[in-house]
Design a protein around this motif. Structure first.
Motif, PDB file in Angstrom:
ATOM      1  N   TRP A  46       0.844  -1.187   0.000  1.00  0.00           N
ATOM      2  CA  TRP A  46       0.000   0.000   0.000  1.00  0.00           C
ATOM      3  C   TRP A  46       0.884   1.244   0.000  1.00  0.00           C
ATOM      4  N   SER A  47       0.300   2.378  -0.355  1.00  0.00           N
ATOM      5  CA  SER A  47       1.006   3.662  -0.319  1.00  0.00           C
ATOM      6  C   SER A  47       0.014   4.748   0.068  1.00  0.00           C
ATOM      7  N   ARG A  48       0.548   5.784   0.755  1.00  0.00           N
ATOM      8  CA  ARG A  48      -0.306   6.881   1.186  1.00  0.00           C
ATOM      9  C   ARG A  48       0.410   8.201   0.930  1.00  0.00           C
ATOM     10  N   SER A  49      -0.288   9.139   0.321  1.00  0.00           N
ATOM     11  CA  SER A  49       0.274  10.460   0.057  1.00  0.00           C
ATOM     12  C   SER A  49       0.188  11.321   1.308  1.00  0.00           C
ATOM     13  N   LEU A  50       1.320  11.938   1.671  1.00  0.00           N
ATOM     14  CA  LEU A  50       1.349  12.830   2.827  1.00  0.00           C
ATOM     15  C   LEU A  50       1.355  14.304   2.425  1.00  0.00           C
ATOM     16  N   GLY A  51       1.397  14.567   1.142  1.00  0.00           N
ATOM     17  CA  GLY A  51       1.211  15.931   0.671  1.00  0.00           C
ATOM     18  C   GLY A  51       2.458  16.777   0.522  1.00  0.00           C
ATOM     19  N   VAL A  61       5.991   1.061  15.825  1.00  0.00           N
ATOM     20  CA  VAL A  61       5.860   0.649  17.222  1.00  0.00           C
ATOM     21  C   VAL A  61       4.415   0.228  17.471  1.00  0.00           C
ATOM     22  N   ASP A  62       4.232  -0.933  18.098  1.00  0.00           N
ATOM     23  CA  ASP A  62       2.890  -1.402  18.490  1.00  0.00           C
ATOM     24  C   ASP A  62       1.913  -1.407  17.314  1.00  0.00           C
ATOM     25  N   ASN A  63       2.360  -1.928  16.184  1.00  0.00           N
ATOM     26  CA  ASN A  63       1.530  -2.028  14.977  1.00  0.00           C
ATOM     27  C   ASN A  63       1.098  -0.670  14.432  1.00  0.00           C
ATOM     28  N   MET A  64       1.858   0.359  14.757  1.00  0.00           N
ATOM     29  CA  MET A  64       1.594   1.702  14.255  1.00  0.00           C
ATOM     30  C   MET A  64       2.830   2.232  13.545  1.00  0.00           C
ATOM     31  N   VAL A  65       2.604   3.007  12.478  1.00  0.00           N
ATOM     32  CA  VAL A  65       3.688   3.604  11.692  1.00  0.00           C
ATOM     33  C   VAL A  65       3.606   5.116  11.847  1.00  0.00           C
ATOM     34  N   PHE A  66       4.710   5.720  12.307  1.00  0.00           N
ATOM     35  CA  PHE A  66       4.767   7.163  12.517  1.00  0.00           C
ATOM     36  C   PHE A  66       5.742   7.760  11.507  1.00  0.00           C
ATOM     37  N   ASN A  71       6.644  19.558   5.358  1.00  0.00           N
ATOM     38  CA  ASN A  71       5.780  20.704   5.656  1.00  0.00           C
ATOM     39  C   ASN A  71       5.362  20.784   7.120  1.00  0.00           C
ATOM     40  N   GLY A  72       5.943  19.943   7.984  1.00  0.00           N
ATOM     41  CA  GLY A  72       5.654  20.013   9.408  1.00  0.00           C
ATOM     42  C   GLY A  72       4.544  19.112   9.888  1.00  0.00           C
ATOM     43  N   THR A  73       4.081  18.227   9.030  1.00  0.00           N
ATOM     44  CA  THR A  73       3.008  17.301   9.392  1.00  0.00           C
ATOM     45  C   THR A  73       3.591  15.998   9.918  1.00  0.00           C
ATOM     46  N   ILE A  74       3.068  15.531  11.036  1.00  0.00           N
ATOM     47  CA  ILE A  74       3.394  14.205  11.543  1.00  0.00           C
ATOM     48  C   ILE A  74       2.111  13.395  11.580  1.00  0.00           C
ATOM     49  N   SER A  75       2.189  12.143  11.151  1.00  0.00           N
ATOM     50  CA  SER A  75       0.980  11.328  11.081  1.00  0.00           C
ATOM     51  C   SER A  75       1.257   9.905  11.532  1.00  0.00           C
ATOM     52  N   ALA A  76       0.177   9.219  11.873  1.00  0.00           N
ATOM     53  CA  ALA A  76       0.256   7.834  12.305  1.00  0.00           C
ATOM     54  C   ALA A  76      -0.724   6.992  11.496  1.00  0.00           C
ATOM     55  N   TRP A  77      -0.279   5.804  11.159  1.00  0.00           N
ATOM     56  CA  TRP A  77      -1.060   4.850  10.365  1.00  0.00           C
ATOM     57  C   TRP A  77      -0.929   3.488  11.021  1.00  0.00           C
ATOM     58  N   ASP A  78      -1.934   2.617  10.833  1.00  0.00           N
ATOM     59  CA  ASP A  78      -1.703   1.250  11.277  1.00  0.00           C
ATOM     60  C   ASP A  78      -0.926   0.518  10.189  1.00  0.00           C
ATOM     61  N   ILE A  79      -0.468  -0.675  10.485  1.00  0.00           N
ATOM     62  CA  ILE A  79       0.424  -1.367   9.544  1.00  0.00           C
ATOM     63  C   ILE A  79      -0.286  -1.813   8.271  1.00  0.00           C
ATOM     64  N   GLY A  81      -2.156   0.395   6.662  1.00  0.00           N
ATOM     65  CA  GLY A  81      -2.339   1.627   5.899  1.00  0.00           C
ATOM     66  C   GLY A  81      -3.556   2.435   6.269  1.00  0.00           C
ATOM     67  N   ASN A  82      -4.239   2.068   7.355  1.00  0.00           N
ATOM     68  CA  ASN A  82      -5.401   2.836   7.789  1.00  0.00           C
ATOM     69  C   ASN A  82      -4.948   4.055   8.590  1.00  0.00           C
ATOM     70  N   PHE A  83      -5.531   5.205   8.259  1.00  0.00           N
ATOM     71  CA  PHE A  83      -5.169   6.460   8.909  1.00  0.00           C
ATOM     72  C   PHE A  83      -5.588   6.439  10.371  1.00  0.00           C
ATOM     73  N   LEU A  84      -4.696   6.917  11.251  1.00  0.00           N
ATOM     74  CA  LEU A  84      -5.002   6.992  12.675  1.00  0.00           C
ATOM     75  C   LEU A  84      -5.116   8.432  13.154  1.00  0.00           C
ATOM     76  N   TRP A  85      -4.088   9.247  12.908  1.00  0.00           N
ATOM     77  CA  TRP A  85      -4.153  10.651  13.315  1.00  0.00           C
ATOM     78  C   TRP A  85      -3.084  11.465  12.606  1.00  0.00           C
ATOM     79  N   THR A  86      -3.255  12.785  12.672  1.00  0.00           N
ATOM     80  CA  THR A  86      -2.244  13.699  12.164  1.00  0.00           C
ATOM     81  C   THR A  86      -2.199  14.935  13.055  1.00  0.00           C
ATOM     82  N   ASN A  87      -1.024  15.573  13.093  1.00  0.00           N
ATOM     83  CA  ASN A  87      -0.869  16.839  13.806  1.00  0.00           C
ATOM     84  C   ASN A  87       0.235  17.622  13.106  1.00  0.00           C
ATOM     85  N   HIS A  88       0.503  18.828  13.577  1.00  0.00           N
ATOM     86  CA  HIS A  88       1.399  19.709  12.834  1.00  0.00           C
ATOM     87  C   HIS A  88       2.356  20.448  13.769  1.00  0.00           C
TER      88      HIS A  88
END
Length: 199
Positions: A46-51, A61-66, A71-79, A81-88
């Motif tokens: 899978w692939s995900r665009s971060l912009g 870590v713990d089945n999560m990808v950080f 551009n200052g965005t940090i995001s978390a995905w499960d292994i 490829g499902n979106f979990l959260w984002t912050n800036h």
């Protein structure tokens, strides 16, 4: 190292270092995409665009990808490829996230280190200004977050609240971009003057 087992194109340039978990390789690209590839054959799972361009290396870590993008965005995905959260953050990011306990730490070119909640991405704390851009990826040990700054200083920051516990000036005109390693009770870090320091 006698032959190429597989080769997969993941964009124009990749400064990101791969992370491997359960036969899946996670890596970012300057085309702004986070990739998950099968470690056996290189096929893209899978692939995900971060912009925006990714210089950061993923932390798994713990089945999560950080992962962080320039551009200052940090995001978390499960292994998967499902979106979990984002912050800036408020500046560009060329460092990689470090996960310790329930916190995710990231250094930023705005001179600060940020901490976010691992599970939901909520902002936890912001360090004081570290006097220059911080491209050094954090290392965590004994309740302290260690980073180097472009102002030639290595900092030890309280993991719980972001206050600076100690700092050591290597040289005011010496940029520190190297990421620290902590071992044997010491902090090892490279500097812009061509030297490796043990602190």
């Amino acid at each position: 190292l006698n032959t190429t087992l597989w080769n997969q194109t993941i964009g124009p340039v990749s400064y990101s270092s791969p992370a491997v978990f359960n036969d899946v390789i996670f890596i970012g690209s300057t085309n702004g995409t986070l990739y998950a590839l099968n470690a056996m054959d290189g096929n893209v799972t899978w692939s995900r665009s971060l912009g925006d361009s990714i210089h950061s290396s993923p932390a798994v870590v713990d089945n999560m990808v950080f992962i962080a993008s320039e551009n200052g965005t940090i995001s978390a995905w499960d292994i998967d490829g499902n979106f979990l959260w984002t912050n800036h953050t408020q500046g560009k990011i060329f460092s990689s996230p470090m996960v310790s306990g329930n916190r995710v730490f990231i250094s930023c070119e705005d001179s600060f280190v940020y901490a976010f909640d691992k599970m939901n991405g909520n902002f936890l704390w912001l360090s004081p200004s570290l006097g220059g851009a911080v491209d050094s990826s954090p290392a965590v040990a004994s309740g302290r977050v260690f980073v180097g700054s472009w102002n030639g200083t290595v900092y030890a920051i309280n993991e719980a609240n972001g206050t600076v516990i100690k700092s050591y000036v290597i040289g005011a005109q010496i940029r520190i971009v190297s990421s620290p390693t902590v071992a044997y009770g010491k902090v090892f870090i490279g500097a812009g003057n061509g030297s490796l320091y043990a602190l």
